[in-house]
Design an enzyme around this catalytic site. Structure first.
Site, PDB file in Angstrom:
ATOM      1  N   THR A   1       0.832  -1.026  -0.026  1.00 50.69           N
ATOM      2  CA  THR A   1       0.145   0.026   0.093  1.00 50.69           C
ATOM      3  C   THR A   1       0.762   1.293   0.058  1.00 50.69           C
ATOM      4  OG1 THR A   1      -0.095   0.114   2.272  1.00 50.69           O
ATOM      5  CG2 THR A   1      -1.676  -1.206   1.451  1.00 50.69           C
ATOM      6  N   ILE A   2       0.368   2.495  -0.572  1.00 49.88           N
ATOM      7  CA  ILE A   2       0.852   3.707  -0.327  1.00 49.88           C
ATOM      8  C   ILE A   2       0.208   4.225   1.130  1.00 49.88           C
ATOM      9  CG2 ILE A   2      -0.787   4.596  -1.748  1.00 49.88           C
ATOM     10  CD1 ILE A   2       1.141   6.987  -2.341  1.00 49.88           C
ATOM     11  N   SER A   3       0.910   4.772   2.174  1.00 48.98           N
ATOM     12  CA  SER A   3       0.401   4.705   3.450  1.00 48.98           C
ATOM     13  C   SER A   3      -0.508   6.203   3.269  1.00 48.98           C
ATOM     14  CB  SER A   3       1.432   5.386   4.366  1.00 48.98           C
ATOM     15  OG  SER A   3       1.978   4.387   4.792  1.00 48.98           O
TER      16      SER A   3
ATOM     17  N   HIS B   1       2.784   9.943   6.006  1.00 45.95           N
ATOM     18  CA  HIS B   1       4.075  10.334   5.256  1.00 45.95           C
ATOM     19  C   HIS B   1       4.478  11.737   6.076  1.00 45.95           C
ATOM     20  CE1 HIS B   1       2.894   7.768   1.915  1.00 45.95           C
ATOM     21  NE2 HIS B   1       3.821   7.508   2.276  1.00 45.95           N
TER      22      HIS B   1
ATOM     23  N   SER C   1       5.583   2.763  -3.895  1.00 46.76           N
ATOM     24  CA  SER C   1       5.254   3.826  -5.098  1.00 46.76           C
ATOM     25  C   SER C   1       6.167   4.561  -5.357  1.00 46.76           C
ATOM     26  CB  SER C   1       3.647   4.307  -4.792  1.00 46.76           C
ATOM     27  OG  SER C   1       4.009   5.417  -4.059  1.00 46.76           O
TER      28      SER C   1
ATOM     29  N   ASP D   1      16.380  -7.004  -0.085  1.00 47.49           N
ATOM     30  CA  ASP D   1      15.643  -7.215   1.288  1.00 47.49           C
ATOM     31  C   ASP D   1      15.972  -6.372   2.579  1.00 47.49           C
ATOM     32  OD1 ASP D   1      14.724  -8.345   3.789  1.00 47.49           O
ATOM     33  OD2 ASP D   1      15.660 -10.214   3.424  1.00 47.49           O
ATOM     34  N   GLY D   2      15.010  -5.343   2.357  1.00 46.26           N
ATOM     35  CA  GLY D   2      14.860  -4.331   3.379  1.00 46.26           C
ATOM     36  C   GLY D   2      15.425  -4.445   4.807  1.00 46.26           C
TER      37      GLY D   2
END
Length: 261
Positions: free
Chosen positions: A80-82, A87, A111, A173-174
């Site tokens: 998703t975009i928060s 933000h 995104s 991998d974050g």
């Protein structure tokens, strides 16, 4: 058992417990500027630099539907975009470390929206100076890395950031960060970690700050707060010591392996 670093509840969290913030959906608008101005008027965004950075990024380039609604939006691949107010919160907690020339790591860049906002805070679109800042967006889903690059190309400023290498998107991998670009003045994590990954703290500059949602069950439940996810603000001091604060409850998608096909 590993030794736990002492933590404290921040004044920000105490205020949130006493009084809920304005209802987010009151802030939605018909244009990007109306959305951001509404967030500012209600106090969900307080910092002028953050406001201006968000005004400089049209959410319609990054959110596929209802871009000017103050709510999270699906972007595919289980991501998703928060909501825009989240933000704004992330930028305001990190703002003291988002200065011209700062290096920033955006984990779970999705995104690419917040990566662009962060770039507005630390770099100039027209600058090619090596002394200028840089934002590295990391996502473990290749299609989202491609999407973020495509989205940024929708604006002249975004294209300039990419062409000058002031913004880079990387498939990785974050949970492991991106050591090649470390140390970072600020690290933003846009998905919920099961625990505070030490490797991310290691990649912070001293001083530096990380904004990360963490599953409370992964860190143990204390202070009578119960389970769920909470934002943690992690400060690495100039002497290398680390201070952690648990600031408010959230709901993020998990920071995990790539979903199975």
């Amino acid at each position: 058992m590993p030794k736990r670093t002492p933590i404290s509840i921040s004044s920000s969290f105490k205020k949130l417990v006493k009084k809920s913030p304005p209802m987010a959906w009151y802030c939605s608008g018909s244009t990007n500027s109306e959305l951001i101005e509404n967030l500012f008027k209600t106090g969900l965004i307080k910092n002028e630099r953050v406001k201006n950075a968000m005004l400089g990024v049209d959410r319609a380039h990054y959110a596929p539907s209802r871009p000017y609604s103050d709510s999270p939006q699906p972007i595919g691949h289980g991501a998703t975009i928060s909501a825009p107010h989240m933000h704004g919160h992330a930028c305001e907690y990190l703002i003291d470390y988002l200065k011209p020339g700062s290096r920033v790591l955006d984990i779970g860049s999705g995104s690419g929206y917040l990566t662009h906002v962060l770039a507005n805070l630390v770099v100039s679109p027209s600058s090619t100076s090596e002394a200028n800042g840089q934002v590295i967006g990391v996502d473990h889903i290749p299609e989202l890395v491609e999407l973020a690059q495509t989205n940024m190309r929708k604006s002249k400023a975004g294209s300039s950031f990419l062409d000058s290498k002031r913004v880079k998107f990387i498939t990785a991998d974050g949970r492991l960060g991106w050591p090649e670009g470390a140390p970072y003045d600020a690290i933003h994590v846009g998905a919920a970690a099961h625990h505070l990954h030490p490797v991310l703290i290691e990649q912070l500059r001293a001083p530096g700050r990380m904004f990360i949602p963490v599953d409370a069950e992964g860190e143990g439940t204390s202070f009578g707060l119960g389970g769920g996810q909470y934002i943690w603000v992690v400060d690495k001091k100039g002497d290398g010591s680390v201070r952690k604060e648990k600031v408010f409850q959230v709901s993020y998608v998990p920071l995990t392996d790539r979903p199975g096909r």
